[in-house]
Design a protein around this motif. Structure first.
Motif, PDB file in Angstrom:
ATOM      1  N   LYS A 219       0.518  -6.946   0.981  1.00 16.47           N
ATOM      2  CA  LYS A 219       0.979  -5.572   0.743  1.00 16.47           C
ATOM      3  C   LYS A 219      -0.197  -4.594   0.741  1.00 16.47           C
ATOM      4  CE  LYS A 219       5.216  -6.719  -1.725  1.00 16.47           C
ATOM      5  NZ  LYS A 219       6.045  -6.491  -2.940  1.00 16.47           N
ATOM      6  N   ILE A 220      -1.324  -5.021   0.164  1.00 16.57           N
ATOM      7  CA  ILE A 220      -2.522  -4.170   0.184  1.00 16.57           C
ATOM      8  C   ILE A 220      -2.960  -3.909   1.623  1.00 16.57           C
ATOM      9  CG2 ILE A 220      -4.997  -4.134  -0.342  1.00 16.57           C
ATOM     10  CD1 ILE A 220      -4.336  -5.563  -2.969  1.00 16.57           C
ATOM     11  N   LEU A 221      -2.924  -4.930   2.455  1.00 14.30           N
ATOM     12  CA  LEU A 221      -3.322  -4.788   3.863  1.00 14.30           C
ATOM     13  C   LEU A 221      -2.388  -3.841   4.598  1.00 14.30           C
ATOM     14  CD1 LEU A 221      -5.173  -5.676   6.187  1.00 14.30           C
ATOM     15  CD2 LEU A 221      -3.610  -7.590   6.587  1.00 14.30           C
ATOM     16  N   SER A 222      -1.091  -3.969   4.346  1.00 14.00           N
ATOM     17  CA  SER A 222      -0.126  -3.107   5.033  1.00 14.00           C
ATOM     18  C   SER A 222      -0.307  -1.640   4.647  1.00 14.00           C
ATOM     19  CB  SER A 222       1.307  -3.564   4.717  1.00 14.00           C
ATOM     20  OG  SER A 222       1.592  -3.392   3.338  1.00 14.00           O
ATOM     21  N   VAL A 223      -0.643  -1.397   3.390  1.00 11.11           N
ATOM     22  CA  VAL A 223      -0.878  -0.018   2.937  1.00 11.11           C
ATOM     23  C   VAL A 223      -2.208   0.497   3.472  1.00 11.11           C
ATOM     24  CG1 VAL A 223      -1.330   1.421   0.911  1.00 11.11           C
ATOM     25  CG2 VAL A 223       0.555  -0.215   0.877  1.00 11.11           C
ATOM     26  N   SER A 224      -3.226  -0.351   3.492  1.00  4.97           N
ATOM     27  CA  SER A 224      -4.560   0.076   3.935  1.00  4.97           C
ATOM     28  C   SER A 224      -4.578   0.469   5.405  1.00  4.97           C
ATOM     29  CB  SER A 224      -5.573  -1.043   3.682  1.00  4.97           C
ATOM     30  OG  SER A 224      -5.664  -1.348   2.310  1.00  4.97           O
ATOM     31  N   LEU A 225      -3.726  -0.148   6.199  1.00  6.28           N
ATOM     32  CA  LEU A 225      -3.690   0.168   7.628  1.00  6.28           C
ATOM     33  C   LEU A 225      -3.141   1.566   7.903  1.00  6.28           C
ATOM     34  CD1 LEU A 225      -2.445  -3.243   9.087  1.00  6.28           C
ATOM     35  CD2 LEU A 225      -4.766  -2.304   9.159  1.00  6.28           C
ATOM     36  N   LYS A 226      -2.478   2.151   6.898  1.00  9.70           N
ATOM     37  CA  LYS A 226      -1.856   3.464   7.104  1.00  9.70           C
ATOM     38  C   LYS A 226      -2.696   4.616   6.578  1.00  9.70           C
ATOM     39  CE  LYS A 226       2.711   1.312   6.549  1.00  9.70           C
ATOM     40  NZ  LYS A 226       3.960   1.271   5.737  1.00  9.70           N
ATOM     41  N   VAL A 227      -3.846   4.332   5.973  1.00 14.20           N
ATOM     42  CA  VAL A 227      -4.666   5.384   5.387  1.00 14.20           C
ATOM     43  C   VAL A 227      -5.923   5.588   6.217  1.00 14.20           C
ATOM     44  CG1 VAL A 227      -3.787   4.942   3.068  1.00 14.20           C
ATOM     45  CG2 VAL A 227      -5.826   3.734   3.854  1.00 14.20           C
TER      46      VAL A 227
END
Length: 332
Positions: A219-227
């Motif tokens: 989940k951290i990776l999925s969020v980090s890819l959008k910032v």
């Protein structure tokens, strides 16, 4: 041979080391000493610096305590056996060592899981972070991550202590639960119950935490890819130390499983190597990785070091008597 209290268990691995035991003694002593001192120093830095009184560093403090517990439960006794001709341990002492070592393993996984949850909330829900990770919640997480392993492992040790033994010889450097069970008599219902209970503990305190950590980082990776890239670098900076320790500890756990299952057919050199890999090296990485990779700890470490150097210089300067000629020239 029925089990009774008051007898000694013999570690057969020491007999085959020969002169190599002196090299092994020096290596273990140096690594254990450096790891212990470095961990204590990081704990002092976290304790003394109010800027580090945050959830991530509080959980790190707990993780370091777990590492010190595990290494101190094993290596002082191993060093004692290496330096003497008595390669033995009382049965009660062996069970105590198994208990402390099992608590170390379980508490490390539970603490790493809480740390992963903390990083998930910090990165994925930053606006809610202070409400979710408030002081009362931190206390609850710390209590759960420590008390659940303590009481769960206590049940395992109780079952193990009730199983009769047919041998007093362990092909190990130290005691572990499976080794004690392997020298038990036959396949009694109590032995079966102990194995089932141990498997349940492994699933609940090792497999499930690993799954939760992996989900958190997904989940951290999925969020980090959008910032933005700047936000990504900050997220990686806080997650990489924890991730490195988790991967290293997981590898050590896999080695431990191999070590416990195949110890009877392994050469003694591999036996010793896996013993070191499981309980000696992981605690050493905690201060190294967090001390190098975490910017706040580096700053606070430098600040405390400067304070110590300044106080030391002031102390010695006050103790020195300045000759009169220098005092006169100074006044001129």
């Amino acid at each position: 041979m029925n089990k009774s209290v008051g007898f000694d268990l013999v570690f057969s691995t020491y007999e085959s080391l020969g002169p190599r035991k002196y090299v092994l003694t020096i290596f273990i002593f140096l690594v254990y000493s450096v790891a212990t001192l470095a961990n204590i120093f990081i704990m002092l830095v976290i304790y003394l610096e109010s800027s580090l009184h945050k959830p991530m560093y509080i959980f790190l403090f707990n993780l370091i305590c777990c590492g010190l517990l595990g290494s101190s439960a094993v290596w002082p006794k191993v060093l004692s056996n290496l330096l003497t001709d008595l390669h033995t341990s009382s049965y009660e002492g062996c069970l105590l060592q198994v208990y402390l070592l099992s608590i170390y393993a379980a508490c490390t996984y539970s603490t790493l899981t809480v740390m992963a949850y903390d990083r998930y909330i910090s990165i994925c829900k930053p606006l809610q972070y202070h409400n979710i990770m408030n002081p009362s919640k931190i206390k609850i997480w710390l209590m759960l991550s420590n008390l659940i392993p303590v009481f769960s492992v206590a049940g395992q040790i109780y079952l193990t202590s009730r199983i009769p033994l047919c041998s007093h010889s362990l092909n190990k450097l130290f005691c572990d639960n499976l080794s004690v069970i392997n020298i038990s008599c036959g396949t009694s219902s109590l032995s079966l119950l102990s194995n089932v209970y141990g498997l349940l503990i492994i699933v609940c305190l090792s497999v499930l935490p690993t799954f939760l950590i992996v989900v958190s980082y997904a989940k951290i990776l999925s969020v980090s890819l959008k910032v933005s890239k700047n936000s990504q670098s900050k997220a990686l900076g806080t997650c990489i130390p924890h991730l490195i320790i988790f991967i290293n500890y997981s590898i050590a756990t896999i080695f431990s499983v191999i070590y416990n299952r195949l110890t009877m057919i392994m050469p003694n050199e591999m036996n010793v190597f896996l013993s070191v890999q499981v309980t000696l090296l992981p605690p050493l990485l905690h201060p190294v990785i967090y001390g190098v990779r975490t910017k706040e700890i580096r700053k606070c470490t430098a600040k405390i070091t400067q304070r110590l150097c300044a106080s030391t210089n002031c102390y010695y300067t006050s103790k020195l008597r300045v000759p009169k000629i220098f005092a006169i020239s100074g006044s001129l």
